[in-house]
Scaffold this active site. Structure first.
Site, PDB file in Angstrom:
ATOM      1  N   ARG A 134      -2.148  35.017  63.667  1.00 48.76           N
ATOM      2  CA  ARG A 134      -1.530  34.061  64.372  1.00 48.76           C
ATOM      3  C   ARG A 134      -2.773  33.342  63.213  1.00 48.76           C
ATOM      4  O   ARG A 134      -3.793  33.298  63.870  1.00 48.76           O
ATOM      5  CB  ARG A 134      -1.781  34.134  66.084  1.00 48.76           C
ATOM      6  CG  ARG A 134      -0.382  34.645  66.348  1.00 48.76           C
ATOM      7  CD  ARG A 134      -0.438  35.641  67.607  1.00 48.76           C
ATOM      8  NE  ARG A 134      -0.110  33.700  68.024  1.00 48.76           N
ATOM      9  CZ  ARG A 134       0.246  33.320  69.596  1.00 48.76           C
ATOM     10  NH1 ARG A 134      -0.080  34.508  70.289  1.00 48.76           N
ATOM     11  NH2 ARG A 134       0.625  32.253  70.162  1.00 48.76           N
ATOM     12  N   ASP A 333       7.109  28.820  75.916  1.00 49.06           N
ATOM     13  CA  ASP A 333       7.487  29.419  75.797  1.00 49.06           C
ATOM     14  C   ASP A 333       8.832  29.883  76.096  1.00 49.06           C
ATOM     15  O   ASP A 333       9.093  31.741  76.521  1.00 49.06           O
ATOM     16  CB  ASP A 333       6.377  30.291  76.306  1.00 49.06           C
ATOM     17  CG  ASP A 333       4.991  30.088  76.377  1.00 49.06           C
ATOM     18  OD1 ASP A 333       4.419  30.163  75.067  1.00 49.06           O
ATOM     19  OD2 ASP A 333       3.916  29.821  76.767  1.00 49.06           O
TER      20      ASP A 333
END
Length: 449
Positions: A134, A333
């Site tokens: 990431r 999310d």
């Protein structure tokens, strides 16, 4: 550290979800992950005993607790969800003796970079295979402007990396390149130890848990409108942070799974208790109501500085909608579970502007589309938009989770209403955010094997 903490090295455990009868009952999802991380971090930076109720005991949060200990906090677990943190105090953190290993925790690692950047210490950050992929440069760039230095890093500014903080972080005004609560929070957490004012400007407002908790612990922080959808947040440096009680509300991102399950499983009628209704986190709720969802908000109240309510959810006939790009920060999310809801809705749902999903625990955009196709759902990615044409969901597919807990839970929910069982290749990483997911869903009547 819990058993969940070793999940990154555990063997894969496939799980299948089967068509279920109506879901009934009352449940309370785990504590909010964003608030749990911050409660521990502010406990570390405050003087005195911070008492936390409802802390999420998922692996991500336990990693943050471990890092707080390494930086000098004394932490005690009294019972499930009940913790105390005795802080080292702002400006008094210890040099950590070991690597700060965050496992899968993107939020924990990035917020803690802000904390370390504002102190004259050196810390090594690492994580699991997923976290190592990431991007961290978006956090490290503003921290460098504040005076922190990256001494070592993996290619592209990724983990593992070594960060050297500053004894006197520079006051900055920083415009974030994307709407990200993690960037904003890292800059503010570093700015806490700055002798001046730190200002963060966002063109699109991101979730505001850090600002709320800064105020709760006694910092002087102001937030004002900026442009059409943005915020300008200003923090006065070097406040005296005093220990506080924090009651962590139920996580809306976790509540999303039983919520959508009740909407798509015929005849269901459930109550989800104590869910945070912060407007900067309620994009999924807004979207589901537009789709025709039967969701009633009951017993609205305030807990730990956040608005909460009980949600009564009944099975509904959903219809496709167009989800605007500016809603993305308030539901970033929840797109995987929204895609599942859209699969059962009549007509086309278009989710716009999802570039941020490409840098989550996995490339969530590709992973969601692949999972939908594996289960007979008509969908396509056009640019950064996901288009789902709903109606009949055949199921019967095996979904690759790519070590992503939200992909795993979303497709297990799909299996509860699809014609045939839906399998995921691994359920172990669900423990990062929702260790009791299976038990909670089974209590409502869900079938897994």
């Amino acid at each position: 550290m819990s058993n969940a903490a070793v999940h990154a090295h555990a063997p894969a455990a496939p799980l299948s979800a089967h068509k279920s009868g109506p879901l009934f009952g009352r449940v309370r999802p785990p504590g909010d992950k964003s608030v749990s991380h911050r409660a521990l971090i502010f406990g570390l930076l405050a003087i005195g005993e911070t008492r936390i109720e409802g802390l999420l005991e998922g692996d991500d949060v336990l990693r943050t607790a471990q890092a707080c200990r390494a930086l000098g906090a004394k932490i005690l677990r009294h019972a499930e969800g009940r913790w105390s943190v005795w802080g080292a105090g702002l400006g008094s953190l210890l040099q950590p003796a070991e690597t700060l290993d965050f496992g899968n925790a993107g939020t924990g690692s990035r917020l803690m970079m802000g904390v370390v950047a504002g102190h004259p210490i050196v810390a090594r950050f690492d994580g699991d295979a997923s976290l190592r992929k990431r991007p961290m440069k978006r956090i490290l760039d503003p921290l460098a402007l504040q005076g922190a230095q990256v001494l070592e890093e993996a290619e592209g500014g990724r983990l593992p990396l070594v960060l050297q903080g500053s004894s006197e972080p520079l006051p900055v005004e920083y415009k974030t390149p994307v709407a990200s609560a993690q960037i904003k929070s890292a800059v503010l957490l570093c700015g806490l130890n700055s002798p001046g004012q730190t200002t963060v400007i966002e063109a699109e407002a991101s979730r505001d848990h850090t600002e709320k908790m800064l105020a709760h612990f006694g910092a002087k922080v102001t937030s004002e409108s900026y442009g059409a959808h943005g915020r300008k947040v200003t923090l006065d440096g070097r406040p005296e942070l005093l220990a506080r009680e924090v009651r962590v509300p139920a996580d809306p991102s976790s509540a999303a799974f039983p919520l959508v399950a009740a909407l798509i499983v015929e005849g269901s009628d459930i109550v989800i208790e104590g869910v945070m209704t912060n407007p900067l986190r309620s994009g999924l709720l807004t979207t589901l109501l537009e789709m025709g969802a039967d969701i009633a908000m009951e017993n609205r109240r305030e807990e730990g500085g956040e608005e909460v309510a009980d949600m009564r959810v009944r099975a509904s006939r959903l219809k496709g909608v167009d989800v605007p790009a500016e809603r993305a920060p308030s539901m970033i999310d929840e797109y995987p579970i929204l895609a599942v809801a859209a699969s059962f809705a009549q007509g086309e749902t278009r989710m716009r502007g999802l570039s941020e999903l490409r840098v989550k625990e996995s490339d969530r955009l590709e992973a969601v589309a692949a999972g939908l196709k594996a289960n007979g759902v008509d969908c396509e990615i056009v640019g950064d938009d996901l288009i789902v044409r709903g109606g009949r969901v055949a199921g019967g597919g095996m979904v690759e989770t790519h070590l992503d807990h939200r992909i795993a839970m979303s497709f297990l929910v799909m299996g509860l209403a699809a014609e045939q069982a839906v399998a995921v290749d691994d359920e172990t990483m669900i423990a990062t955010s929702f260790p009791a997911f299976r038990a909670l869903m089974e209590r409502l009547g869900a079938r897994f094997s």
